[in-house]
Write a protein that holds these residues in place. Structure first.
Motif, PDB file in Angstrom:
ATOM      1  N   GLN A 141       0.800  -1.233   0.000  1.00  0.00           N
ATOM      2  CA  GLN A 141       0.000   0.000   0.000  1.00  0.00           C
ATOM      3  C   GLN A 141       0.834   1.285   0.000  1.00  0.00           C
ATOM      4  O   GLN A 141       0.365   2.337   0.432  1.00  0.00           O
ATOM      5  CB  GLN A 141      -0.971   0.018   1.192  1.00  0.00           C
ATOM      6  CG  GLN A 141      -1.917  -1.171   1.267  1.00  0.00           C
ATOM      7  CD  GLN A 141      -2.803  -1.283   0.022  1.00  0.00           C
ATOM      8  OE1 GLN A 141      -3.449  -0.322  -0.379  1.00  0.00           O
ATOM      9  NE2 GLN A 141      -2.828  -2.454  -0.602  1.00  0.00           N
ATOM     10  N   PHE A 142       2.061   1.229  -0.522  1.00  0.00           N
ATOM     11  CA  PHE A 142       2.814   2.460  -0.745  1.00  0.00           C
ATOM     12  C   PHE A 142       2.203   3.173  -1.955  1.00  0.00           C
ATOM     13  O   PHE A 142       1.928   2.552  -2.976  1.00  0.00           O
ATOM     14  CB  PHE A 142       4.284   2.154  -1.028  1.00  0.00           C
ATOM     15  CG  PHE A 142       5.082   1.775   0.186  1.00  0.00           C
ATOM     16  CD1 PHE A 142       5.929   2.688   0.790  1.00  0.00           C
ATOM     17  CD2 PHE A 142       4.992   0.496   0.725  1.00  0.00           C
ATOM     18  CE1 PHE A 142       6.673   2.341   1.910  1.00  0.00           C
ATOM     19  CE2 PHE A 142       5.730   0.134   1.843  1.00  0.00           C
ATOM     20  CZ  PHE A 142       6.573   1.055   2.442  1.00  0.00           C
ATOM     21  N   THR A 143       2.008   4.465  -1.841  1.00  0.00           N
ATOM     22  CA  THR A 143       1.344   5.210  -2.915  1.00  0.00           C
ATOM     23  C   THR A 143       2.306   5.974  -3.809  1.00  0.00           C
ATOM     24  O   THR A 143       1.990   6.248  -4.970  1.00  0.00           O
ATOM     25  CB  THR A 143       0.326   6.202  -2.329  1.00  0.00           C
ATOM     26  OG1 THR A 143       0.999   7.075  -1.416  1.00  0.00           O
ATOM     27  CG2 THR A 143      -0.791   5.459  -1.606  1.00  0.00           C
ATOM     28  N   LYS A 144       3.469   6.344  -3.286  1.00  0.00           N
ATOM     29  CA  LYS A 144       4.434   7.086  -4.091  1.00  0.00           C
ATOM     30  C   LYS A 144       5.721   6.277  -4.175  1.00  0.00           C
ATOM     31  O   LYS A 144       6.474   6.165  -3.202  1.00  0.00           O
ATOM     32  CB  LYS A 144       4.712   8.463  -3.492  1.00  0.00           C
ATOM     33  CG  LYS A 144       5.508   9.373  -4.427  1.00  0.00           C
ATOM     34  CD  LYS A 144       5.573  10.797  -3.930  1.00  0.00           C
ATOM     35  CE  LYS A 144       6.316  11.682  -4.932  1.00  0.00           C
ATOM     36  NZ  LYS A 144       6.428  13.091  -4.447  1.00  0.00           N
ATOM     37  N   THR A 145       5.974   5.698  -5.343  1.00  0.00           N
ATOM     38  CA  THR A 145       7.133   4.837  -5.539  1.00  0.00           C
ATOM     39  C   THR A 145       7.832   5.182  -6.849  1.00  0.00           C
ATOM     40  O   THR A 145       7.268   5.832  -7.726  1.00  0.00           O
ATOM     41  CB  THR A 145       6.727   3.353  -5.569  1.00  0.00           C
ATOM     42  OG1 THR A 145       5.890   3.117  -6.713  1.00  0.00           O
ATOM     43  CG2 THR A 145       5.984   2.951  -4.296  1.00  0.00           C
ATOM     44  N   ALA A 146       9.065   4.738  -6.963  1.00  0.00           N
ATOM     45  CA  ALA A 146       9.837   4.876  -8.199  1.00  0.00           C
ATOM     46  C   ALA A 146      10.854   3.748  -8.234  1.00  0.00           C
ATOM     47  O   ALA A 146      11.211   3.184  -7.202  1.00  0.00           O
ATOM     48  CB  ALA A 146      10.537   6.232  -8.254  1.00  0.00           C
ATOM     49  N   VAL A 147      11.302   3.419  -9.430  1.00  0.00           N
ATOM     50  CA  VAL A 147      12.339   2.402  -9.595  1.00  0.00           C
ATOM     51  C   VAL A 147      13.665   3.092  -9.874  1.00  0.00           C
ATOM     52  O   VAL A 147      13.778   3.892 -10.802  1.00  0.00           O
ATOM     53  CB  VAL A 147      11.999   1.423 -10.735  1.00  0.00           C
ATOM     54  CG1 VAL A 147      13.164   0.447 -10.963  1.00  0.00           C
ATOM     55  CG2 VAL A 147      10.729   0.649 -10.429  1.00  0.00           C
ATOM     56  N   LEU A 148      14.641   2.805  -9.045  1.00  0.00           N
ATOM     57  CA  LEU A 148      16.017   3.268  -9.232  1.00  0.00           C
ATOM     58  C   LEU A 148      16.905   2.045  -9.066  1.00  0.00           C
ATOM     59  O   LEU A 148      17.020   1.501  -7.972  1.00  0.00           O
ATOM     60  CB  LEU A 148      16.378   4.341  -8.195  1.00  0.00           C
ATOM     61  CG  LEU A 148      17.837   4.801  -8.180  1.00  0.00           C
ATOM     62  CD1 LEU A 148      18.167   5.579  -9.454  1.00  0.00           C
ATOM     63  CD2 LEU A 148      18.130   5.649  -6.941  1.00  0.00           C
ATOM     64  N   SER A 149      17.508   1.600 -10.153  1.00  0.00           N
ATOM     65  CA  SER A 149      18.334   0.386 -10.090  1.00  0.00           C
ATOM     66  C   SER A 149      19.444   0.527  -9.065  1.00  0.00           C
ATOM     67  O   SER A 149      19.908   1.633  -8.768  1.00  0.00           O
ATOM     68  CB  SER A 149      18.944   0.090 -11.466  1.00  0.00           C
ATOM     69  OG  SER A 149      17.933  -0.205 -12.404  1.00  0.00           O
ATOM     70  N   LEU A 150      19.866  -0.600  -8.517  1.00  0.00           N
ATOM     71  CA  LEU A 150      20.936  -0.610  -7.529  1.00  0.00           C
ATOM     72  C   LEU A 150      22.158   0.101  -8.092  1.00  0.00           C
ATOM     73  O   LEU A 150      22.627  -0.199  -9.189  1.00  0.00           O
ATOM     74  CB  LEU A 150      21.303  -2.052  -7.168  1.00  0.00           C
ATOM     75  CG  LEU A 150      22.379  -2.217  -6.106  1.00  0.00           C
ATOM     76  CD1 LEU A 150      21.851  -1.831  -4.728  1.00  0.00           C
ATOM     77  CD2 LEU A 150      22.891  -3.657  -6.089  1.00  0.00           C
ATOM     78  N   ILE A 151      22.683   1.058  -7.325  1.00  0.00           N
ATOM     79  CA  ILE A 151      23.868   1.803  -7.740  1.00  0.00           C
ATOM     80  C   ILE A 151      25.093   1.072  -7.218  1.00  0.00           C
ATOM     81  O   ILE A 151      25.259   0.903  -6.007  1.00  0.00           O
ATOM     82  CB  ILE A 151      23.828   3.249  -7.219  1.00  0.00           C
ATOM     83  CG1 ILE A 151      22.524   3.928  -7.649  1.00  0.00           C
ATOM     84  CG2 ILE A 151      25.031   4.027  -7.740  1.00  0.00           C
ATOM     85  CD1 ILE A 151      22.331   5.316  -7.062  1.00  0.00           C
TER      86      ILE A 151
END
Length: 354
Positions: A141-151
């Motif tokens: 139920q997280f509403t604000k997400t983004a994908v950032l690949s492992l650095i």
């Protein structure tokens, strides 16, 4: 000065999560922000650069960046704080995949899965390091997400490899390589079974299992027993944790990278293999297809005799091998550090400006 402090469950040299925290810290400081790293468990060699989380002194304007990978006293503590929170979600392996691992790891995984929804309303932005992991956030139920690949750090690729080890391994034998901590979800036993059948084709082939045994529990003993039962005692090398120089030597001397893991949140060694020009055969589970993209060779089932034939083809067919490596090299560009840090800066700036 704006402040973004980072929190990790464990700070140990070579750990992928801690490595990313260090890279982020350097970037944040370069952007004029204050950033310290706090942890629950700290390796003695890092005592001067990482502070225990109980030493953190909260300030109202602080932004906290929590690298979430296990449930622990640290996660309980961060839930009590009112500061703006960014969650960096590295995935929590479901505890059912950790039967046989050390009890503390099994318990931490169960708690991590159970507690993840508690952070949904507490978090201003959750950054998953794969699209697969972002699905966990949606379920919680997280509403604000983004994908950032492992650095990932670039140090490994600029390190002079261990010359003696590389020469010892590059002696004409076929080397099947797997890099990762010894854990039931990684299914190292399936690699042993694959080697058993591969040695029917190439009797001198060996398996290189590179990775820490911390938390392995009885699983480590099980693997060694299985190796004996399959007659592979001298054909399997358990390296434990190794230095960057040794790890580079393993990648350079390997013939094929084989991953049969049942659960991965990102799988950093796939990117490392791509960057070292090492062809990959991997089981298409969890985040593995997303990390590989259209590169490498993905298998949909573990038929060990067929898998052995496939690996042999990749070792002996130079045209196929080169085609796979070219595709992997192109895919690896998606994980360039500069590109990911630019994305990270954009995301952080948006949070700070809210």
């Amino acid at each position: 000065m704006a402040t973004i402090h980072q929190f990790v469950t464990g700070a140990t040299p070579g750990n992928a999560i801690y490595n990313e925290a260090k890279i982020m810290q350097q970037a944040l400081r370069g952007w004029g922000l204050r950033s310290d790293i706090f942890a629950e468990r700290i390796h003695p060699s890092l005592q001067k650069t990482v502070a225990h989380y109980e030493q953190y002194r909260p300030q109202p304007e602080d932004v906290l960046l929590f690298h979430y990978s296990l449930g622990s006293a640290l996660s309980d503590y961060l839930l009590t704080l009112p500061q703006k929170l960014l969650l960096r979600y590295h995935n929590v392996t479901p505890s059912r995949y950790l039967v046989g691992a050390h009890p503390w790891l099994h318990a931490g995984a169960a708690k991590g899965r159970r507690d993840l929804p508690l952070f949904a309303n507490r978090t201003v932005l959750a950054l998953a390091d794969s699209a697969f992991n972002e699905k966990d956030l949606a379920t919680a139920q997280f509403t604000k997400t983004a994908v950032l690949s492992l650095i990932q750090p670039n140090d490994l690729f600029h390190t002079e490899s261990d010359h003696d080890l590389r020469n010892k391994l590059a002696n004409g034998q076929t080397n099947l390589l797997f890099v990762g901590r010894m854990s039931p979800n990684k299914r190292q036993e399936d690699l042993l079974k694959t080697l058993y059948f591969y040695r029917q084709i190439d009797p001198t082939a060996r398996l290189l299992l590179v990775g820490s045994e911390d938390g392995a529990g009885s699983y480590g003993r099980f693997l060694r027993t299985l190796a004996q039962e399959l007659g592979l005692e001298t054909a399997v090398q358990f390296s434990g944790h190794v230095s960057d120089a040794a790890l580079a030597a393993y990648y350079q001397a390997a013939s094929v990278y084989v991953c049969l893991s049942e659960h991965e949140g990102f799988c950093q060694p796939l990117v490392e293999s791509m960057r070292f020009g090492l062809p990959i055969v991997a089981y298409a589970s969890t985040a593995v297809p997303g990390t590989l993209g259209n590169a490498g060779i993905l298998i949909q089932e573990k038929n060990y005799p067929v898998l052995a034939e496939l690996i042999h083809l990749l070792v002996t067919d130079s045209a196929l091998r080169e085609k796979v490596i070219v595709g992997q090299t192109e895919r690896a560009k998606a994980f360039q550090q500069d590109r990911l840090l630019a994305q990270f800066e954009e995301l952080v700036t948006a949070v700070l400006n809210e």
